[in-house]
Write an enzyme that holds these catalytic residues in place. Structure first.
Site, PDB file in Angstrom:
ATOM      1  N   SER A  95       0.783  -1.246   0.000  1.00  0.00           N
ATOM      2  CA  SER A  95       0.000   0.000   0.000  1.00  0.00           C
ATOM      3  C   SER A  95       0.814   1.295   0.000  1.00  0.00           C
ATOM      4  CB  SER A  95      -0.921  -0.002   1.227  1.00  0.00           C
ATOM      5  OG  SER A  95      -0.152   0.157   2.404  1.00  0.00           O
ATOM      6  N   ASP A 135      -8.631   6.255  -4.217  1.00  0.00           N
ATOM      7  CA  ASP A 135      -8.848   7.382  -5.146  1.00  0.00           C
ATOM      8  C   ASP A 135      -7.634   7.608  -6.041  1.00  0.00           C
ATOM      9  OD1 ASP A 135      -7.110   8.422  -3.220  1.00  0.00           O
ATOM     10  OD2 ASP A 135      -8.287  10.226  -2.814  1.00  0.00           O
ATOM     11  N   GLU A 136      -6.489   6.976  -5.672  1.00  0.00           N
ATOM     12  CA  GLU A 136      -5.272   7.196  -6.473  1.00  0.00           C
ATOM     13  C   GLU A 136      -5.397   6.611  -7.879  1.00  0.00           C
ATOM     14  OE1 GLU A 136      -1.553   6.807  -4.352  1.00  0.00           O
ATOM     15  OE2 GLU A 136      -2.557   7.160  -2.444  1.00  0.00           O
ATOM     16  N   SER A 155      -0.527   2.894  -7.661  1.00  0.00           N
ATOM     17  CA  SER A 155      -1.868   3.203  -8.160  1.00  0.00           C
ATOM     18  C   SER A 155      -2.167   2.426  -9.439  1.00  0.00           C
ATOM     19  CB  SER A 155      -2.062   4.705  -8.351  1.00  0.00           C
ATOM     20  OG  SER A 155      -1.082   5.256  -9.189  1.00  0.00           O
ATOM     21  N   ALA A 156      -1.116   2.173 -10.246  1.00  0.00           N
ATOM     22  CA  ALA A 156      -1.333   1.391 -11.470  1.00  0.00           C
ATOM     23  C   ALA A 156      -1.763  -0.030 -11.120  1.00  0.00           C
ATOM     24  CB  ALA A 156      -0.063   1.369 -12.313  1.00  0.00           C
ATOM     25  N   LEU A 199       2.394   9.559   6.126  1.00  0.00           N
ATOM     26  CA  LEU A 199       2.631  10.942   6.564  1.00  0.00           C
ATOM     27  C   LEU A 199       2.280  11.225   8.037  1.00  0.00           C
ATOM     28  CD1 LEU A 199       3.390  13.924   5.567  1.00  0.00           C
ATOM     29  CD2 LEU A 199       0.939  14.256   5.500  1.00  0.00           C
ATOM     30  N   ASN A 247      -0.143  19.149   2.712  1.00  0.00           N
ATOM     31  CA  ASN A 247       0.746  18.396   3.614  1.00  0.00           C
ATOM     32  C   ASN A 247       1.396  19.300   4.661  1.00  0.00           C
ATOM     33  OD1 ASN A 247       0.173  16.128   2.122  1.00  0.00           O
ATOM     34  ND2 ASN A 247       2.031  16.243   0.887  1.00  0.00           N
ATOM     35  N   ARG A 290       8.905  13.456  -4.103  1.00  0.00           N
ATOM     36  CA  ARG A 290       8.628  12.096  -4.590  1.00  0.00           C
ATOM     37  C   ARG A 290       8.562  12.134  -6.118  1.00  0.00           C
ATOM     38  NH1 ARG A 290       3.079   9.722  -2.364  1.00  0.00           N
ATOM     39  NH2 ARG A 290       4.329   8.914  -0.655  1.00  0.00           N
ATOM     40  N   GLY A 349       7.084  11.659  -9.633  1.00  0.00           N
ATOM     41  CA  GLY A 349       5.708  11.561 -10.141  1.00  0.00           C
ATOM     42  C   GLY A 349       4.652  11.945  -9.117  1.00  0.00           C
ATOM     43  N   HIS A 350       5.027  12.754  -8.139  1.00  0.00           N
ATOM     44  CA  HIS A 350       4.170  13.076  -6.985  1.00  0.00           C
ATOM     45  C   HIS A 350       2.808  13.652  -7.401  1.00  0.00           C
ATOM     46  CE1 HIS A 350       4.384  14.842  -2.625  1.00  0.00           C
ATOM     47  NE2 HIS A 350       3.313  14.095  -2.826  1.00  0.00           N
TER      48      HIS A 350
HETATM   49  P1  NAD Z   1      -1.472  -1.735   5.122  1.00  0.00           P
HETATM   50  O1  NAD Z   1      -0.231  -1.747   4.316  1.00  0.00           O
HETATM   51  O2  NAD Z   1      -1.469  -1.089   6.473  1.00  0.00           O
HETATM   52  O3  NAD Z   1      -1.994  -3.230   5.329  1.00  0.00           O
HETATM   53  C1  NAD Z   1      -1.953  -4.194   4.326  1.00  0.00           C
HETATM   54  C2  NAD Z   1      -2.114  -5.571   4.970  1.00  0.00           C
HETATM   55  O4  NAD Z   1      -2.146  -6.542   3.922  1.00  0.00           O
HETATM   56  C3  NAD Z   1      -0.967  -5.956   5.901  1.00  0.00           C
HETATM   57  O5  NAD Z   1      -1.469  -6.520   7.088  1.00  0.00           O
HETATM   58  C4  NAD Z   1      -0.182  -7.000   5.110  1.00  0.00           C
HETATM   59  O6  NAD Z   1       0.466  -7.953   5.918  1.00  0.00           O
HETATM   60  C5  NAD Z   1      -1.296  -7.613   4.275  1.00  0.00           C
HETATM   61  N1  NAD Z   1      -0.783  -8.224   3.035  1.00  0.00           N
HETATM   62  C6  NAD Z   1       0.062  -7.675   2.128  1.00  0.00           C
HETATM   63  N2  NAD Z   1       0.323  -8.545   1.138  1.00  0.00           N
HETATM   64  C7  NAD Z   1      -0.394  -9.669   1.421  1.00  0.00           C
HETATM   65  C8  NAD Z   1      -0.546 -10.907   0.762  1.00  0.00           C
HETATM   66  N3  NAD Z   1       0.090 -11.186  -0.377  1.00  0.00           N
HETATM   67  N4  NAD Z   1      -1.345 -11.850   1.329  1.00  0.00           N
HETATM   68  C9  NAD Z   1      -1.987 -11.598   2.499  1.00  0.00           C
HETATM   69  N5  NAD Z   1      -1.869 -10.422   3.162  1.00  0.00           N
HETATM   70  C10 NAD Z   1      -1.096  -9.462   2.635  1.00  0.00           C
HETATM   71  O7  NAD Z   1      -2.568  -1.068   4.183  1.00  0.00           O
HETATM   72  P2  NAD Z   1      -3.845  -0.171   4.555  1.00  0.00           P
HETATM   73  O8  NAD Z   1      -3.434   1.259   4.601  1.00  0.00           O
HETATM   74  O9  NAD Z   1      -4.563  -0.779   5.691  1.00  0.00           O
HETATM   75  O10 NAD Z   1      -4.703  -0.362   3.220  1.00  0.00           O
HETATM   76  C11 NAD Z   1      -5.632  -1.431   3.097  1.00  0.00           C
HETATM   77  C12 NAD Z   1      -6.298  -1.349   1.735  1.00  0.00           C
HETATM   78  O11 NAD Z   1      -6.954  -0.099   1.579  1.00  0.00           O
HETATM   79  C13 NAD Z   1      -5.306  -1.465   0.570  1.00  0.00           C
HETATM   80  O12 NAD Z   1      -5.894  -2.246  -0.427  1.00  0.00           O
HETATM   81  C14 NAD Z   1      -5.132  -0.019   0.100  1.00  0.00           C
HETATM   82  O13 NAD Z   1      -4.845   0.010  -1.277  1.00  0.00           O
HETATM   83  C15 NAD Z   1      -6.508   0.558   0.404  1.00  0.00           C
HETATM   84  N6  NAD Z   1      -6.549   2.010   0.686  1.00  0.00           N
HETATM   85  C16 NAD Z   1      -5.729   2.548   1.635  1.00  0.00           C
HETATM   86  C17 NAD Z   1      -5.834   3.917   1.937  1.00  0.00           C
HETATM   87  C18 NAD Z   1      -4.991   4.552   3.022  1.00  0.00           C
HETATM   88  O14 NAD Z   1      -5.056   5.766   3.193  1.00  0.00           O
HETATM   89  N7  NAD Z   1      -4.215   3.803   3.786  1.00  0.00           N
HETATM   90  C19 NAD Z   1      -6.755   4.712   1.246  1.00  0.00           C
HETATM   91  C20 NAD Z   1      -7.566   4.113   0.271  1.00  0.00           C
HETATM   92  C21 NAD Z   1      -7.459   2.760   0.009  1.00  0.00           C
HETATM   93  P1  TYD Z   2       1.435   9.011   2.218  1.00  0.00           P
HETATM   94  O1  TYD Z   2       1.014   8.977   3.656  1.00  0.00           O
HETATM   95  O2  TYD Z   2       2.589   8.193   1.776  1.00  0.00           O
HETATM   96  O3  TYD Z   2       0.116   8.683   1.377  1.00  0.00           O
HETATM   97  P2  TYD Z   2      -0.158   8.798  -0.235  1.00  0.00           P
HETATM   98  O4  TYD Z   2       1.121   8.930  -0.954  1.00  0.00           O
HETATM   99  O5  TYD Z   2      -0.843   7.492  -0.510  1.00  0.00           O
HETATM  100  O6  TYD Z   2      -1.066   9.982  -0.396  1.00  0.00           O
HETATM  101  O7  TYD Z   2       1.748  10.517   1.839  1.00  0.00           O
HETATM  102  C1  TYD Z   2       0.776  11.550   1.993  1.00  0.00           C
HETATM  103  C2  TYD Z   2       1.363  12.831   1.446  1.00  0.00           C
HETATM  104  O8  TYD Z   2       2.459  13.217   2.288  1.00  0.00           O
HETATM  105  C3  TYD Z   2       1.959  12.683   0.051  1.00  0.00           C
HETATM  106  O9  TYD Z   2       1.694  13.871  -0.683  1.00  0.00           O
HETATM  107  C4  TYD Z   2       3.454  12.523   0.286  1.00  0.00           C
HETATM  108  C5  TYD Z   2       3.689  13.332   1.550  1.00  0.00           C
HETATM  109  N1  TYD Z   2       4.790  12.850   2.431  1.00  0.00           N
HETATM  110  C6  TYD Z   2       5.779  13.741   2.855  1.00  0.00           C
HETATM  111  O10 TYD Z   2       5.779  14.927   2.511  1.00  0.00           O
HETATM  112  N2  TYD Z   2       6.779  13.259   3.671  1.00  0.00           N
HETATM  113  C7  TYD Z   2       6.835  11.955   4.071  1.00  0.00           C
HETATM  114  O11 TYD Z   2       7.799  11.568   4.794  1.00  0.00           O
HETATM  115  C8  TYD Z   2       5.788  11.050   3.645  1.00  0.00           C
HETATM  116  C9  TYD Z   2       5.793   9.620   4.060  1.00  0.00           C
HETATM  117  C10 TYD Z   2       4.792  11.560   2.833  1.00  0.00           C
END
Ligand code: NAD
Ligand code: TYD
Length: 339
Positions: free
Chosen positions: A85, A126-127, A154-155, A193, A252, A276, A278-279
């Site tokens: 993720s 949403d990405e 995201s891809a 972040l 941010n 980053r 391609g940010h």
């Molecule tokens: P995370 O990285 O905290 O958790 C991912 C979990 O999946 C971990 O427990 C990991 O061990 C498990 N995992 C990874 N690969 C695996 C595999 N091959 N088999 C079994 N388990 C596996 O992620 P998150 O932030 O909780 O995100 C969860 C979902 O929500 C993801 O699909 C992500 O794309 C989506 N999402 C996240 C956000 C966000 O802001 N974090 C926003 C929108 C959507």
């Molecule tokens: P992140 O939490 O990695 O989520 P996403 O890239 O999925 O949106 O990052 C959130 C925003 O914060 C993103 O624009 C990248 C920026 N960022 C920083 O500026 N510094 C950092 O150390 C990290 C991890 C993210």
């Protein structure tokens, strides 16, 4: 009712497990997670005491094991959170993202076809829509916005979404997809972040802001996301995509300054580092569809959510200090040392 939750040892999946166990005490919750660096069994400590909860350490790409689990537990609903993720890690090493996020999704849907389910839900992001310009605050992502991805992460998520929609059209698999904005709250892994800035600020370490910190994210408290998914799996229409977000856009740099203020730390800790690759500039969700069709609205205001989140990190230091003392330290050095 038996609900199979993949990725339940991660950030959002674990919050969803707790949400479901509390709201539906008669449901059985089966959690499948292979415990990558982002999965943490200690997060599920309290769930493991519940007789209606089962944890299985399995990779979603392992077809044989996944079929065995479906055969034994016969889930009615599958919610797929399991994924790689983190955008920054996907830039370093895309391959595992393609494997887990696309092929893992395929294995789960094949199992659903073979054993039969009432709903397969894909947790997307949403990405997949790419980004919006910073100078067009009138523009939002709707479910009709074309997919236009920027990072390998995201891809891979967009590819999985297309596959999920193909399984609906071709095999009539009863699927739904949710595309959510950035989540925050308890159990958020400290490479993202908000938790990274909280952990660094508490240790009086530099706060590494990418570029100028002008990028905008649309933040949603994790419990609101869990409620949205709960509604979609019970009341959403098969074949549909639902955007989930709360009109809470923030730069941010403003988030980082707010964290400094809340923790009484000086803004001089803020360090601007190389941007980053391609940010994405801005994410912003239009949640009109889920609001109109399912009555969902976020309940937690950002001012309250960030307060609760900071409190949680202060009260649960052991949880994240263990994480940042391990393998994560090498990752941090590699990503930030000469940035
Ligand atoms: P995370 O990285 O905290 O958790 C991912 C979990 O999946 C971990 O427990 C990991 O061990 C498990 N995992 C990874 N690969 C695996 C595999 N091959 N088999 C079994 N388990 C596996 O992620 P998150 O932030 O909780 O995100 C969860 C979902 O929500 C993801 O699909 C992500 O794309 C989506 N999402 C996240 C956000 C966000 O802001 N974090 C926003 C929108 C959507
Ligand atoms: P992140 O939490 O990695 O989520 P996403 O890239 O999925 O949106 O990052 C959130 C925003 O914060 C993103 O624009 C990248 C920026 N960022 C920083 O500026 N510094 C950092 O150390 C990290 C991890 C993210």
């Amino acid at each position: 009712m038996t609900v199979l939750v993949t990725g339940g040892a991660g950030f959002i999946g674990s919050n969803f497990v707790y949400h479901m166990l509390k709201k539906y005490p008669d449901y059985k919750i089966i959690c499948v997670d292979c415990l990558t660096y982002a999965g943490n069994l200690s997060t599920l400590e309290k769930a493991l005491e519940n007789p209606n909860f089962v944890f299985l350490k399995t990779d979603i790409c392992d077809r044989e094991e996944i079929y065995k689990i479906f055969d034994e537990h016969k889930p009615d609903i599958v919610v797929n959170f399991a994924a790689e993720s983190h955008v920054d890690r996907s830039i370093e090493n895309p391959e595992v993202f393609l494997k887990t996020n696309i092929l893992g999704t395929q294995v789960l849907m094949d199992a659903c076809r073979k054993y039969g389910i009432t709903r397969y839900h894909q947790v997307s992001t949403d990405e997949v829509y790419g980004d919006l310009p910073l100078d067009r605050p009138d523009m939002f992502f709707t479910e009709e916005t074309p997919l236009h991805t920027s990072s390998p992460y995201s891809a891979s998520k967009a590819s999985a979404d297309l596959l999920v929609l193909a399984y609906y059209r071709t095999y009539n698999l009863p699927i739904t997809i949710s595309r959510c904005s950035n989540n925050y709250g308890p159990y958020h892994f400290p490479e993202k972040l908000i938790p990274l800035m909280i952990a660094n600020a508490l240790a009086d370490k530099p706060l590494p802001v990418y570029g100028k910190g002008e990028n905008v994210r649309d933040w949603l408290y994790v419990e609101d996301h869990c409620e949205a998914i709960d509604l979609i799996i019970h009341k959403g229409k098969a074949g549909e995509v639902y955007n989930v977000g709360g009109h809470n856009e923030m730069k941010n740099i403003d988030i980082v300054k707010l964290i400094c203020k809340k923790l009484d730390k000086p803004e001089s800790l803020i360090t601007f580092v190389t941007d980053r690759k391609g940010h994405d500039l801005r994410y912003a969700i239009d949640p009109a569809k889920i609001n109109k069709e399912l009555g969902w609205l976020p309940k937690t205001k950002f001012s309250d959510g960030i307060e609760k989140t900071i409190k949680w990190y202060l009260n649960n230091k052991q949880w994240w200090e263990t994480i940042i003392s391990g393998e994560y330290r090498d990752y941090y050095d590699k990503m930030y040392r000469n940035r």
